[in-house]
Design a protein around this motif. Structure first.
Motif, PDB file in Angstrom:
ATOM      1  N   GLU A 167      -9.721   2.049   4.255  1.00 13.71           N
ATOM      2  CA  GLU A 167      -8.140   2.038   3.859  1.00 13.71           C
ATOM      3  C   GLU A 167      -7.950   3.255   3.031  1.00 13.71           C
ATOM      4  N   PHE A 168      -6.712   3.881   3.710  1.00 14.60           N
ATOM      5  CA  PHE A 168      -6.080   5.137   3.071  1.00 14.60           C
ATOM      6  C   PHE A 168      -4.714   5.402   3.355  1.00 14.60           C
ATOM      7  N   MET A 169      -4.004   6.178   2.493  1.00 14.21           N
ATOM      8  CA  MET A 169      -2.772   6.616   2.641  1.00 14.21           C
ATOM      9  C   MET A 169      -2.757   7.931   2.969  1.00 14.21           C
ATOM     10  N   LEU A 170      -1.978   8.562   4.008  1.00 17.35           N
ATOM     11  CA  LEU A 170      -2.020   9.887   4.189  1.00 17.35           C
ATOM     12  C   LEU A 170      -0.578  10.401   4.219  1.00 17.35           C
ATOM     13  N   VAL A 171      -0.764  11.511   3.233  1.00 20.64           N
ATOM     14  CA  VAL A 171       0.528  12.287   2.858  1.00 20.64           C
ATOM     15  C   VAL A 171       0.699  13.434   3.559  1.00 20.64           C
ATOM     16  N   ILE A 172       1.416  13.809   4.677  1.00 15.44           N
ATOM     17  CA  ILE A 172       1.645  15.110   5.250  1.00 15.44           C
ATOM     18  C   ILE A 172       2.931  15.902   4.569  1.00 15.44           C
ATOM     19  N   ALA A 173       2.673  17.026   3.842  1.00 16.79           N
ATOM     20  CA  ALA A 173       3.471  17.677   3.392  1.00 16.79           C
ATOM     21  C   ALA A 173       3.806  18.900   4.125  1.00 16.79           C
ATOM     22  N   GLY A 174       4.933  18.970   4.780  1.00 18.10           N
ATOM     23  CA  GLY A 174       5.485  19.976   5.662  1.00 18.10           C
ATOM     24  C   GLY A 174       6.578  19.723   6.459  1.00 18.10           C
ATOM     25  N   ALA A 199       1.340   6.804  18.562  1.00 21.17           N
ATOM     26  CA  ALA A 199       0.524   6.678  19.481  1.00 21.17           C
ATOM     27  C   ALA A 199      -1.031   6.133  19.151  1.00 21.17           C
ATOM     28  N   LEU A 200      -1.371   6.862  18.018  1.00 27.79           N
ATOM     29  CA  LEU A 200      -2.574   6.494  17.256  1.00 27.79           C
ATOM     30  C   LEU A 200      -2.608   5.055  16.644  1.00 27.79           C
ATOM     31  N   GLY A 201      -1.644   4.891  16.343  1.00 26.82           N
ATOM     32  CA  GLY A 201      -1.399   3.503  15.437  1.00 26.82           C
ATOM     33  C   GLY A 201      -1.376   3.878  13.971  1.00 26.82           C
ATOM     34  N   LEU A 202      -1.260   5.019  13.478  1.00 25.96           N
ATOM     35  CA  LEU A 202      -1.341   5.683  12.174  1.00 25.96           C
ATOM     36  C   LEU A 202       0.011   5.627  11.364  1.00 25.96           C
ATOM     37  N   SER A 203       1.161   5.381  12.170  1.00 24.81           N
ATOM     38  CA  SER A 203       2.371   5.461  11.556  1.00 24.81           C
ATOM     39  C   SER A 203       2.598   4.574  10.225  1.00 24.81           C
ATOM     40  N   ASP A 204       2.107   3.455  10.140  1.00 17.40           N
ATOM     41  CA  ASP A 204       2.297   2.760   8.933  1.00 17.40           C
ATOM     42  C   ASP A 204       1.398   3.143   7.762  1.00 17.40           C
ATOM     43  N   MET A 205       0.439   4.155   7.837  1.00 19.67           N
ATOM     44  CA  MET A 205      -0.184   4.344   6.722  1.00 19.67           C
ATOM     45  C   MET A 205       0.069   6.028   6.429  1.00 19.67           C
ATOM     46  N   VAL A 206       1.067   6.521   7.010  1.00 16.86           N
ATOM     47  CA  VAL A 206       1.503   8.120   6.701  1.00 16.86           C
ATOM     48  C   VAL A 206       3.006   8.128   6.302  1.00 16.86           C
ATOM     49  N   THR A 207       2.963   9.050   5.268  1.00 12.13           N
ATOM     50  CA  THR A 207       4.467   9.641   4.876  1.00 12.13           C
ATOM     51  C   THR A 207       4.284  11.018   5.238  1.00 12.13           C
ATOM     52  N   ILE A 208       5.617  11.544   5.640  1.00 13.97           N
ATOM     53  CA  ILE A 208       5.912  12.769   5.895  1.00 13.97           C
ATOM     54  C   ILE A 208       6.841  13.466   4.727  1.00 13.97           C
ATOM     55  N   VAL A 209       6.533  14.374   3.998  1.00 11.86           N
ATOM     56  CA  VAL A 209       7.620  14.734   3.108  1.00 11.86           C
ATOM     57  C   VAL A 209       7.547  16.432   3.425  1.00 11.86           C
ATOM     58  N   PHE A 230      -6.058  13.727  13.376  1.00  7.51           N
ATOM     59  CA  PHE A 230      -5.425  12.397  13.278  1.00  7.51           C
ATOM     60  C   PHE A 230      -6.396  11.616  14.328  1.00  7.51           C
ATOM     61  N   GLY A 231      -7.097  11.884  15.049  1.00 12.36           N
ATOM     62  CA  GLY A 231      -8.169  11.236  15.878  1.00 12.36           C
ATOM     63  C   GLY A 231      -9.054  10.807  15.069  1.00 12.36           C
ATOM     64  N   ALA A 232      -9.678  11.550  14.041  1.00 11.29           N
ATOM     65  CA  ALA A 232     -10.678  11.114  13.155  1.00 11.29           C
ATOM     66  C   ALA A 232     -10.230  10.104  12.024  1.00 11.29           C
ATOM     67  N   LEU A 233      -9.297  10.343  11.792  1.00 10.37           N
ATOM     68  CA  LEU A 233      -8.498   9.134  10.861  1.00 10.37           C
ATOM     69  C   LEU A 233      -8.212   7.910  11.541  1.00 10.37           C
ATOM     70  N   ARG A 234      -7.780   7.898  12.834  1.00 14.35           N
ATOM     71  CA  ARG A 234      -7.867   6.616  13.404  1.00 14.35           C
ATOM     72  C   ARG A 234      -9.147   5.985  13.436  1.00 14.35           C
ATOM     73  N   HIS A 235     -10.150   6.719  13.674  1.00 11.71           N
ATOM     74  CA  HIS A 235     -11.593   6.046  13.612  1.00 11.71           C
ATOM     75  C   HIS A 235     -11.953   5.564  12.241  1.00 11.71           C
ATOM     76  N   LEU A 236     -11.612   6.311  11.191  1.00  7.74           N
ATOM     77  CA  LEU A 236     -11.897   5.810  10.106  1.00  7.74           C
ATOM     78  C   LEU A 236     -11.218   4.520   9.828  1.00  7.74           C
ATOM     79  N   ALA A 237      -9.919   4.249  10.053  1.00  2.56           N
ATOM     80  CA  ALA A 237      -8.958   3.096  10.081  1.00  2.56           C
ATOM     81  C   ALA A 237      -9.638   1.961  10.695  1.00  2.56           C
ATOM     82  N   ILE A 238     -10.151   2.250  12.013  1.00  3.37           N
ATOM     83  CA  ILE A 238     -10.505   1.539  13.149  1.00  3.37           C
ATOM     84  C   ILE A 238     -11.977   0.900  12.298  1.00  3.37           C
ATOM     85  N   ASP A 239     -12.737   1.678  11.740  1.00  5.02           N
ATOM     86  CA  ASP A 239     -13.919   1.322  10.857  1.00  5.02           C
ATOM     87  C   ASP A 239     -13.639   0.320   9.340  1.00  5.02           C
ATOM     88  N   GLY A 240     -12.150   0.231   9.214  1.00  2.00           N
ATOM     89  CA  GLY A 240     -11.987  -0.431   8.058  1.00  2.00           C
ATOM     90  C   GLY A 240     -11.920   0.173   6.658  1.00  2.00           C
TER      91      GLY A 240
END
Length: 176
Positions: free
Chosen positions: A31-38, A52-62, A19-29
């Motif tokens: 664009e992605f959507m993350l799906v967590i299956a589990g 806390a990392l500001g990723l909630s808007d780009m993540v779906t958990i299924v 998630f920390g790495a994905l946060r840095h990618l988002a900060i770098d501009g």
């Protein structure tokens, strides 16, 4: 870019570096959507970490649904969160569907061939994860090449006839 993770939500710490790495990618501009299956006991902790990392808007958990392809098929990139201690059929399914794989060093899974079927990273090193994912995000041809190589590797090594042959060979060695 659609990114997929399939992993139990029993330990939020498993996700922290990815998630920390994905946060840095988002900060770098990027664009992605993350799906967590589990699913699992710590889903609320995983959601808190995402918030806390500001990723909630780009993540779906299924939930991890069968057939797995129903979730994995939407992805471009599959991330292995922790090294596998056993064969991972979900990783095999992701590769068969043509997802580029970002996998951890140190597992027992022969599907992950560094630089051929996957980009690899150190699971506990956020910068290593970031660098591997950055390569897949920024070099779309590399991402497609890794996805194709993964499918080819499966065609060569995971056919029914090959698996039966390997089982028979193991039996012959055990008996003989």
């Amino acid at each position: 870019v659609n990114v997929v993770i399939a992993h139990r939500l029993d330990d939020a710490d498993d996700f922290e570096k990815v998630f920390g790495a994905l946060r840095h990618l988002a900060i770098d501009g990027r664009e992605f959507m993350l799906v967590i299956a589990g699913d699992g006991e710590e889903e609320s902790e995983v959601r808190k970490l995402l918030g806390a990392l500001g990723l909630s808007d780009m993540v779906t958990i299924v939930p991890l649904l069968r057939p797995w392809g129903s979730v994995l098929g939407i992805g471009d990139i599959f991330i292995q969160v922790v090294p596998n201690t056993a064969f991972d059929p979900i990783l095999l399914e992701a590769m068969s569907l043509g997802l580029a794989v970002a996998g951890c060093k140190g597992g027992v899974d022969d599907l992950i061939v560094e630089g051929k079927t996957a980009v690899v990273f150190e699971a506990e090193d956020e910068l290593s994860i970031y660098g591997s994912l950055q390569r897949l995000f920024d070099r779309r041809e590399l991402s497609r090449e890794i996805a194709r190589a993964g499918q080819e590797y499966l065609r060569e090594n995971y056919t029914v006839s090959k698996m039966v042959s390997d089982i028979l060979q193991t039996y012959r060695e055990a008996v003989g």
